[in-house]
Design an enzyme around this catalytic site. Structure first.
Site, PDB file in Angstrom:
ATOM      1  N   GLY A   3      40.847 -77.072 -10.120  1.00 17.28           N
ATOM      2  CA  GLY A   3      41.514 -76.037 -10.912  1.00 17.28           C
ATOM      3  C   GLY A   3      41.386 -76.308 -12.402  1.00 17.28           C
ATOM      4  O   GLY A   3      41.146 -75.396 -13.203  1.00 17.28           O
ATOM      5  N   ARG A   7      39.307 -81.789 -15.408  1.00 16.48           N
ATOM      6  CA  ARG A   7      38.984 -82.566 -14.205  1.00 16.48           C
ATOM      7  C   ARG A   7      37.517 -82.355 -13.829  1.00 16.48           C
ATOM      8  O   ARG A   7      36.855 -83.272 -13.329  1.00 16.48           O
ATOM      9  CB  ARG A   7      39.876 -82.139 -13.043  1.00 16.48           C
ATOM     10  CG  ARG A   7      41.332 -82.481 -13.250  1.00 16.48           C
ATOM     11  CD  ARG A   7      41.612 -83.872 -12.813  1.00 16.48           C
ATOM     12  NE  ARG A   7      43.030 -84.171 -12.885  1.00 16.48           N
ATOM     13  CZ  ARG A   7      43.534 -85.388 -12.952  1.00 16.48           C
ATOM     14  NH1 ARG A   7      42.740 -86.430 -12.960  1.00 16.48           N
ATOM     15  NH2 ARG A   7      44.820 -85.575 -13.000  1.00 16.48           N
ATOM     16  N   ARG A  26      35.792 -69.603 -22.359  1.00 17.06           N
ATOM     17  CA  ARG A  26      37.245 -69.710 -22.107  1.00 17.06           C
ATOM     18  C   ARG A  26      37.682 -71.136 -21.789  1.00 17.06           C
ATOM     19  O   ARG A  26      38.741 -71.347 -21.184  1.00 17.06           O
ATOM     20  CB  ARG A  26      37.680 -68.779 -20.970  1.00 17.06           C
ATOM     21  CG  ARG A  26      37.572 -67.328 -21.370  1.00 17.06           C
ATOM     22  CD  ARG A  26      37.819 -66.394 -20.208  1.00 17.06           C
ATOM     23  NE  ARG A  26      37.467 -65.050 -20.631  1.00 17.06           N
ATOM     24  CZ  ARG A  26      38.359 -64.111 -20.932  1.00 17.06           C
ATOM     25  NH1 ARG A  26      39.637 -64.345 -20.826  1.00 17.06           N
ATOM     26  NH2 ARG A  26      37.962 -62.930 -21.331  1.00 17.06           N
ATOM     27  N   ARG A  70      37.007 -76.586  -2.896  1.00 23.33           N
ATOM     28  CA  ARG A  70      38.095 -76.745  -3.853  1.00 23.33           C
ATOM     29  C   ARG A  70      38.653 -78.145  -3.712  1.00 23.33           C
ATOM     30  O   ARG A  70      38.865 -78.634  -2.587  1.00 23.33           O
ATOM     31  CB  ARG A  70      39.184 -75.703  -3.580  1.00 23.33           C
ATOM     32  CG  ARG A  70      40.535 -76.065  -4.151  1.00 23.33           C
ATOM     33  CD  ARG A  70      41.504 -74.915  -4.214  1.00 23.33           C
ATOM     34  NE  ARG A  70      42.868 -75.365  -4.380  1.00 23.33           N
ATOM     35  CZ  ARG A  70      43.377 -75.922  -5.485  1.00 23.33           C
ATOM     36  NH1 ARG A  70      42.609 -76.111  -6.553  1.00 23.33           N
ATOM     37  NH2 ARG A  70      44.635 -76.313  -5.540  1.00 23.33           N
ATOM     38  N   GLY A  72      42.006 -80.204  -5.276  1.00 23.96           N
ATOM     39  CA  GLY A  72      43.168 -79.928  -6.111  1.00 23.96           C
ATOM     40  C   GLY A  72      44.430 -80.536  -5.554  1.00 23.96           C
ATOM     41  O   GLY A  72      44.399 -81.357  -4.646  1.00 23.96           O
ATOM     42  N   SER A  73      45.535 -80.091  -6.118  1.00 26.58           N
ATOM     43  CA  SER A  73      46.824 -80.645  -5.700  1.00 26.58           C
ATOM     44  C   SER A  73      47.618 -79.572  -4.953  1.00 26.58           C
ATOM     45  O   SER A  73      47.307 -78.386  -5.025  1.00 26.58           O
ATOM     46  CB  SER A  73      47.609 -81.127  -6.916  1.00 26.58           C
ATOM     47  OG  SER A  73      47.832 -80.041  -7.780  1.00 26.58           O
ATOM     48  N   GLU A 145      60.328 -67.598  -6.542  1.00 26.94           N
ATOM     49  CA  GLU A 145      61.634 -66.934  -6.442  1.00 26.94           C
ATOM     50  C   GLU A 145      61.931 -66.502  -5.007  1.00 26.94           C
ATOM     51  O   GLU A 145      62.863 -65.758  -4.771  1.00 26.94           O
ATOM     52  CB  GLU A 145      61.659 -65.692  -7.360  1.00 26.94           C
ATOM     53  CG  GLU A 145      61.471 -65.989  -8.838  1.00 26.94           C
ATOM     54  CD  GLU A 145      62.670 -66.665  -9.478  1.00 26.94           C
ATOM     55  OE1 GLU A 145      63.770 -66.636  -8.872  1.00 26.94           O
ATOM     56  OE2 GLU A 145      62.509 -67.243 -10.570  1.00 26.94           O
ATOM     57  N   GLU A 162      49.608 -74.378  -2.292  1.00 30.86           N
ATOM     58  CA  GLU A 162      48.810 -74.409  -3.524  1.00 30.86           C
ATOM     59  C   GLU A 162      48.547 -72.963  -3.897  1.00 30.86           C
ATOM     60  O   GLU A 162      49.262 -72.081  -3.427  1.00 30.86           O
ATOM     61  CB  GLU A 162      47.537 -75.266  -3.346  1.00 30.86           C
ATOM     62  CG  GLU A 162      46.683 -74.939  -2.146  1.00 30.86           C
ATOM     63  CD  GLU A 162      45.730 -73.808  -2.350  1.00 30.86           C
ATOM     64  OE1 GLU A 162      44.708 -74.016  -3.007  1.00 30.86           O
ATOM     65  OE2 GLU A 162      45.972 -72.686  -1.801  1.00 30.86           O
ATOM     66  N   ASP A 187      53.395 -83.249  -5.225  1.00 29.49           N
ATOM     67  CA  ASP A 187      54.853 -83.161  -5.291  1.00 29.49           C
ATOM     68  C   ASP A 187      55.343 -82.681  -3.931  1.00 29.49           C
ATOM     69  O   ASP A 187      54.543 -82.231  -3.115  1.00 29.49           O
ATOM     70  CB  ASP A 187      55.293 -82.205  -6.410  1.00 29.49           C
ATOM     71  CG  ASP A 187      54.568 -80.874  -6.350  1.00 29.49           C
ATOM     72  OD1 ASP A 187      53.572 -80.707  -7.079  1.00 29.49           O
ATOM     73  OD2 ASP A 187      54.961 -80.020  -5.538  1.00 29.49           O
ATOM     74  N   ARG A 200      47.354 -89.847 -10.481  1.00 26.05           N
ATOM     75  CA  ARG A 200      46.649 -88.591 -10.197  1.00 26.05           C
ATOM     76  C   ARG A 200      45.149 -88.751 -10.323  1.00 26.05           C
ATOM     77  O   ARG A 200      44.392 -88.163  -9.567  1.00 26.05           O
ATOM     78  CB  ARG A 200      47.148 -87.471 -11.119  1.00 26.05           C
ATOM     79  CG  ARG A 200      48.547 -87.063 -10.733  1.00 26.05           C
ATOM     80  CD  ARG A 200      49.059 -85.883 -11.520  1.00 26.05           C
ATOM     81  NE  ARG A 200      50.442 -85.652 -11.157  1.00 26.05           N
ATOM     82  CZ  ARG A 200      50.962 -84.460 -10.877  1.00 26.05           C
ATOM     83  NH1 ARG A 200      50.209 -83.389 -10.935  1.00 26.05           N
ATOM     84  NH2 ARG A 200      52.224 -84.349 -10.550  1.00 26.05           N
TER      85      ARG A 200
HETATM   86  N1  HPA Z   1      53.387 -74.782  -5.589  1.00 23.70           N
HETATM   87  C1  HPA Z   1      52.220 -74.175  -5.831  1.00 23.70           C
HETATM   88  N2  HPA Z   1      51.135 -74.830  -6.187  1.00 23.70           N
HETATM   89  C2  HPA Z   1      51.212 -76.155  -6.296  1.00 23.70           C
HETATM   90  C3  HPA Z   1      52.393 -76.856  -6.056  1.00 23.70           C
HETATM   91  C4  HPA Z   1      53.530 -76.120  -5.670  1.00 23.70           C
HETATM   92  O1  HPA Z   1      54.623 -76.681  -5.432  1.00 23.70           O
HETATM   93  N3  HPA Z   1      52.156 -78.169  -6.281  1.00 23.70           N
HETATM   94  C5  HPA Z   1      50.856 -78.271  -6.639  1.00 23.70           C
HETATM   95  N4  HPA Z   1      50.271 -77.060  -6.648  1.00 23.70           N
END
Ligand code: HPA
Length: 217
Positions: A3, A7, A26, A70, A72-73, A145, A162, A187, A200
Site C-alpha cells: 500500500g 515500502r 502522485r 498485495r 500489507g498489514s 462506524e 484490511e 494491530d 514492522r
Molecule cells: N482496519 C482496516 N485496515 C487495516 C487495519 C484495520 O484495523 N489494520 C491494518 N489495516
C-alpha cells in the site's frame, strides 16, 4: 503491491537487481527490476480499493502483468490470530468494491489463485512461520462506524481486516491473472495490541520474500 509507496521503494532497493524507478506520479512509486533472473515490478497501490483498482488495472491493461500480489498489514479479528502473525488470504469479503456496479445483485466471491496460495504457504513455512490461511474482510473504512459488521465478520471466522484485497482478486478474476494477498497482523481489533514500528520493517521483509518465492516457485 504494497500500500505504502515508500515500502515499494525499500523492497525494490532491498530485494531486486537492475532496479529502475518507472513511476513517481502522485508519489506512488513503482520500480521494475529482476529477482533471481525473473522480471518483477514493485508498485505501490495506495490505501483502499479505489486507489488499488487504478494501479492494478493499469498494470494489467498497459503492462500485461500476469501475477499481482498485495503485501500489507491488517487488523486481527480472531483470538488465535496474534499481532505479527502472517495471514494468507484465501477469500476477501467486502460490503462493496469498485466492481460492485458490474455485479449488481450478485455477491461475487473474490478468491486467491490456488497455486500462488499454496506456494506462499510453503514459502512462509520455509521461513519458520505458521501462516493463517482463510477469509479476510476488505473494508472501505479504517475508522469504522459499523462495529456490527465487524462482529458478523468475527462470527463467520474472518481472520483479519484490511482495505484492498477484494478488488485485487476481482480484477485478477476478470482478466485471467493470478492474485494473492499476504498480510501481517499489525494491530488487533479485540485486544487493541499493535505491532511496534521497529518490528514492522522486519515483518514487511518477510512478506516480500514470501511474495517473491510464491510468484516464481
Ligand atoms: N482496519 C482496516 N485496515 C487495516 C487495519 C484495520 O484495523 N489494520 C491494518 N489495516
Amino acid at each position: 503491491m504494497p500500500g505504502d509507496p515508500y515500502r515499494a521503494k525499500w523492497a525494490a532497493e532491498t530485494f531486486l537487481s537492475d532496479v529502475r524507478l518507472v513511476n513517481e506520479v502522485r508519489g506512488m512509486f513503482g520500480f521494475t527490476g529482476t529477482w533471481k533472473g525473473h522480471r518483477v515490478s514493485i508498485q505501490g497501490s495506495g490505501m483502499g480499493m479505489p486507489s488499488l483498482s487504478i494501479y492494478a488495472n493499469e498494470l494489467i491493461r498497459d503492462f500485461d502483468a500476469q501475477t499481482l500480489i498485495r503485501i500489507g498489514s491488517c487488523g486481527g479479528m480472531q483470538p488465535h490470530v496474534k499481532v505479527r502473525d502472517v495471514i494468507i488470504a484465501m477469500t476477501a469479503t467486502s460490503v462493496s468494491s469498485p466492481s460492485r456496479t458490474i455485479f449488481k445483485e450478485v455477491n461475487f466471491a473474490p478468491s486467491a489463485d490456488w497455486t500462488l496460495l499454496r506456494n506462499a504457504v510453503a514459502a512462509a513455512e520455509a521461513q519458520g512461520l505458521s501462516p493463517h490461511v482463510g477469509g479476510i474482510y476488505s473494508s472501505d473504512t479504517f475508522y469504522d462506524e459499523r462495529p456490527d459488521l465487524n462482529e458478523q465478520m468475527v462470527r463467520h471466522g474472518i481472520l483479519g481486516v484490511e482495505m484492498e484485497a477484494a478488488e485485487l482478486y476481482t480484477l485478477a478474476a476478470r482478466y485471467g491473472r493470478r492474485a494473492l494477498a499476504v498480510l501481517t497482523v499489525s494491530d488487533h481489533l479485540q485486544t487493541g495490541e499493535a505491532l511496534p514500528a521497529s518490528e514492522r520493517e522486519r515483518s514487511f521483509g518477510e512478506m516480500v520474500e514470501i511474495a517473491l518465492a510464491a510468484a516464481f516457485a
